[in-house]
Design an enzyme around this catalytic site. Structure first.
Site, mmCIF file in Angstrom:
data_model
loop_
_atom_site.group_PDB
_atom_site.id
_atom_site.type_symbol
_atom_site.label_atom_id
_atom_site.label_comp_id
_atom_site.label_asym_id
_atom_site.label_seq_id
_atom_site.Cartn_x
_atom_site.Cartn_y
_atom_site.Cartn_z
ATOM 1 N N GLU A 73 30.420 -28.362 10.050
ATOM 2 C CA GLU A 73 29.262 -29.063 10.584
ATOM 3 C C GLU A 73 29.519 -30.563 10.493
ATOM 4 O OE1 GLU A 73 25.669 -27.124 9.672
ATOM 5 O OE2 GLU A 73 24.496 -28.432 10.947
ATOM 6 N N GLU B 173 21.532 -28.520 -0.553
ATOM 7 C CA GLU B 173 20.770 -28.296 0.678
ATOM 8 C C GLU B 173 19.476 -27.534 0.401
ATOM 9 O OE1 GLU B 173 22.979 -26.097 3.586
ATOM 10 O OE2 GLU B 173 21.688 -26.816 5.203
HETATM 11 C C1 BGC Z 1 21.809 -29.232 8.882
HETATM 12 C C2 BGC Z 1 20.575 -29.965 8.456
HETATM 13 C C3 BGC Z 1 19.876 -30.370 9.712
HETATM 14 C C4 BGC Z 1 19.415 -29.069 10.267
HETATM 15 C C5 BGC Z 1 18.501 -29.157 11.396
HETATM 16 C C6 BGC Z 1 21.380 -27.975 9.539
HETATM 17 O O1 BGC Z 1 22.430 -27.188 9.947
HETATM 18 O O2 BGC Z 1 22.674 -29.014 7.840
HETATM 19 O O3 BGC Z 1 20.673 -30.819 7.455
HETATM 20 O O4 BGC Z 1 18.923 -31.336 9.633
HETATM 21 O O5 BGC Z 1 20.497 -28.207 10.572
HETATM 22 O O6 BGC Z 1 17.691 -28.134 11.331
#
Ligand code: BGC
Length: 768
Positions: free
Chosen positions: A358, A626
């Protein structure tokens, strides 16, 4: 920028699903005499490292950096005056795929292009005032070498047997190398010198512990979840391949937990040349997020020691500016985790996470963390750069995408797109820099217009990420929380319309300011009409809904007490715990404080049970996670689909720690700390707290400590600045300043007592 050079590349290198070797490029040329001044301008589509006569040019890592390469490519300029000699000189270049043609945007390889290209221009002045130019063109040569491939998600592989000794020095025979292919520079993309601090090696860490977890599998614990690379030092044996794997956490059996990297392989391979002794290697065009490094493939019966692995920390070379410390070690650990979350995710763009497939500039995450970020480090240039990326990414109709640089194309989410207004405003407030408002004024207006056009009755659509990752949610998808998304959207619409009004005001546009203020008022009314029910509550009965309504001043005065009572009730029903995700969490402590319940804010902050900030610390966290329960000693790991151990969003609490626990608070009326508040709210059983910040004006600080029955407060005010000191308690006759009570200078500030001070280091004693 005026280029007389061509883009060059090694022909036949188009990448498909598999990565290709990183090209080596060289150019030999003869100079009669060394120039009196020489300047190299360099960039790549992909990543580059460049040498002149075997000497590395600059110390930038992951150069040229990341922008939306379709629009804009960053470049670097280096003074290389001392690098050149009379006779033969050689430019040597290594290229990697990087963000340009490696894997990026979760699924894609080759998002911007399918092979790396290089652009170089060296201007040389000689004594006779003549200028000579050496530019990348068809006379350069290229080949494949030991760099088998490099990829940000997957890692790097290097076969030292294929090294090309002396390739970047004069008198190397490059007759077997290919002539490069060329392409003119053209008008697009724009090539611009990067103005923010580049990525550099910031620090190196040695392992604290080494464990042979299975025969031949050695795990080195660096003691800190970090971002960067591992430099290895291993006994060389020709053709032996050492595999280097990474993890943020360990499984119960001591092996690496890598599931949360998802499809990112995050693995490096080094094949030894075996020319004798130990061999040292570090990849150049990748980075990993990890605490643990695993080496396998070593010769049998070796006993590694600490010198075999070094953790090399990489991030943009932003200057540390702030410190927060207090008497509670858990809060100090939290502060450290927030800072490491920032280090790990300030790598060219503010990213959500640095380790899985990501690593993207999620706008919502950046927006909530921006105020905290600006305490810990000087992020002025960094955010200027990213806001340029945001403007590049904004669509014609004003939509601000989910990630910047954008690779998804579709989609929009409240609290994410609003970064376009919030980040410039926060940066202005904290640095006093007007240009960030000027530069983004249009983009903010376009965002407001987009929201307006998109919501005829001013109520935003049911769209977006909601209160992302709210704990204990009833909503089935287990991601978007229980607060109606249109409520979140409308709240943010009102909030950013209000920011737009303030921006217009600062920029001297009173008519526009009034128009935006009217719009904000209309949206607030639409909010109340749509979401405040006849039973005297919000239609979403969630902590986040009430927090938004209160923090953004959305309700008429008459409903405010009820809204606050509902918030308290919901916290109480949650046994004094938060029930908030990415949207609600940053508002919790500041809102409780504003309505006089900082005691409850402390209680939430200091909760060691799930969900709360200290829970992860009790589970051994060294960075922000997270999820509130990404891992627990009792239940193990959360769902690996979304389980980053380095996600700064919940680190947004740092702002409250600086501003309210320690008491160092900027004044929106006097941005950049020309005037600021020293306004601590001691509590939470702390004995002392202190925050310090290096500003453009000098150091500002706020601190306090209990000394028996006295509260000692400290305020540091630099030259040409002033502060309002707001005392947490005490009548004027109980407050001593320079041995005297403060009756003559103090005034009432709400319910509290305050006074104004000029430059100096001031101490106040408050008798309890
Ligand atoms: C990310 C988040 C982001 C989110 C949006 C995720 O995959 O890691 O931090 O804001 O997607 O929903």
């Amino acid at each position: 920028m005026n280029w007389k050079a061509d883009w060059i590349h090694l022909p036949g290198q188009e990448r498909d699903e598999a990565p290709a070797p990183g090209p080596y490029v060289r150019k030999a040329f003869v100079l009669e005499s060394p120039p009196t001044k020489a300047t190299a301008r360099v960039t790549a589509l992909g990543l580059y490292e460049v040498w002149i006569n075997g000497r590395r040019v600059g110390d930038v890592q992951m150069a040229p950096g990341w922008t939306d390469y379709r629009t804009r490519v960053p470049a670097q300029e280096y003074d290389v005056t001392g690098f050149l000699v009379p006779g033969e000189n050689v430019i040597g270049v290594k290229l990697g795929d990087g963000w340009y043609c490696g894997k990026m945007f979760v699924y894609d390889r080759r998002f911007y292009g399918d092979h790396p290209e290089f652009l170089f221009q060296l201007s040389m002045e000689t004594a006779g005032d003549t200028e000579q130019l050496l530019a990348s063109d068809a006379t350069w040569k290229a080949t494949e070498g030991p760099l088998l491939y490099s990829d940000i998600y997957d890692g790097e592989a290097y076969d030292a047997r294929k090294e090309l000794p002396g390739w970047n020095l004069p008198s190397f025979d490059d007759s077997a190398w290919k002539a490069v292919a060329t392409r003119p520079v053209g008008k697009k993309p724009l090539i611009e010198l990067a103005e923010h601090e580049p990525v550099r090696v910031i620090e190196e860490r040695s392992p604290l512990d080494i464990d042979e977890v299975e025969p031949g599998r050695w795990i080195f614990d660096l003691g800190q979840n970090m971002v960067g690379r591992a430099r290895i030092m291993v006994p060389g044996e020709e053709g032996r391949t050492i595999t280097i794997r990474f993890a943020e956490m360990l499984n119960r059996d001591g092996t690496l937990y890598t599931e949360n990297y998802r499809s990112a392989k995050s693995t490096d391979h080094y094949t030894c040349h075996g020319r004798g002794g130990f061999e040292q290697w570090e990849p150049v065009f990748t980075f990993h997020g990890f605490r643990y490094v695993e080496l396998s493939g070593l010769p049998r019966d070796v006993q590694p020691d600490e010198s075999w692995v070094t953790g090399v920390v990489l991030h943009n070379d932003i200057e540390p500016t702030g410190s927060f410390t207090c008497s509670n070690p858990l809060l100090n650990q939290l502060q450290s985790n927030i800072v490491w979350g920032q280090k790990g995710n300030f790598l060219e763009v503010p990213t959500d996470c640095p380790q899985r497939n990501e690593r993207l500039g999620w706008t919502g995450d950046a927006q909530v963390f921006c105020p905290t970020a600006s305490f810990n480090f000087d992020v002025l240039a960094f955010f200027h750069k990213w806001m340029k990326d945001v403007r590049d990414a904004q669509k014609e109709n004003g939509l601000v995408p989910l990630v910047v640089p954008d690779g998804f194309g579709e989609g929009e989410s409240p609290a994410w797109g609003d970064a376009v207004a919030i980040v410039p405003w926060e940066v202005y407030l904290r640095y006093g820099d007007m240009t960030i408002l000027e530069d983004n004024h249009d983009a903010i207006r376009k965002w407001i217009a987009f929201q307006k056009n998109d919501s005829p009755d001013l109520v935003r659509a049911d769209r977006g990420f909601g209160d992302w990752l709210q704990p204990y949610q009833e909503n089935e998808d287990q991601l978007r929380g229980d607060t109606e998304r249109s409520l979140i959207g409308t709240a943010y619409f009102a909030f950013t319309a209000g920011i737009a009004a303030r921006v217009a005001g600062v920029l001297g546009k009173p008519r526009e300011a009034a128009e935006m203020e009217r719009l904000a008022a209309d949206v607030r009314k639409a909010f109340t009409d749509a979401f405040w029910t006849n039973d005297g509550r919000l239609s979403s009965d969630t902590q986040t809904a009430y927090l938004l309504a209160l923090a953004f001043d959305l309700l008429p005065e008459k409903h405010v007490p009820a809204a606050f009572q509902h918030l308290l009730r919901l916290i109480n029903e949650a046994d004094g715990h938060l029930r908030t995700g990415f949207v609600g969490t940053p508002l919790l402590a500041p809102t409780l404080t504003r309505f006089g319940r900082e005691d409850l804010a402390y209680e939430l902050l200091l909760k060691e049970t799930y969900p709360g900030w200290l829970y992860s610390i009790r589970q051994g966290a060294t960075t922000m996670w997270e999820r509130w329960n990404s891992y627990s000693h009792s239940d193990g790991f959360g769902n690996a689909e979304m389980n980053s151990f380095n996600h700064y969003a919940y680190g947004a609490i740092g702002q409250w720690m600086y501003e309210t626990v320690a008491g160092l608070e900027p004044d929106p009326e006097h941005p950049g700390y020309t005037h600021f508040f020293v306004s601590p709210q001691p509590g939470g059983g702390l004995d002392w707290a202190r925050a310090e910040l290096a500003t453009a004006r000098g150091t500002v600080a706020s601190g306090w400590r209990f000394e028996e029955a006295t509260l000692v407060m400290e305020a540091v005010v630099p030259e040409c600045a002033s502060a309002t000191v707001v005392f947490p308690f005490g009548e004027t006759e109980a407050i001593l300043w320079q041995g005297r009570t403060v009756e003559n200078v103090a005034f009432k500030y709400g319910e509290r007592t305050a006074l104004k001070t000029g430059p100096g280091s001031h101490t106040f004693m408050i008798k309890m």
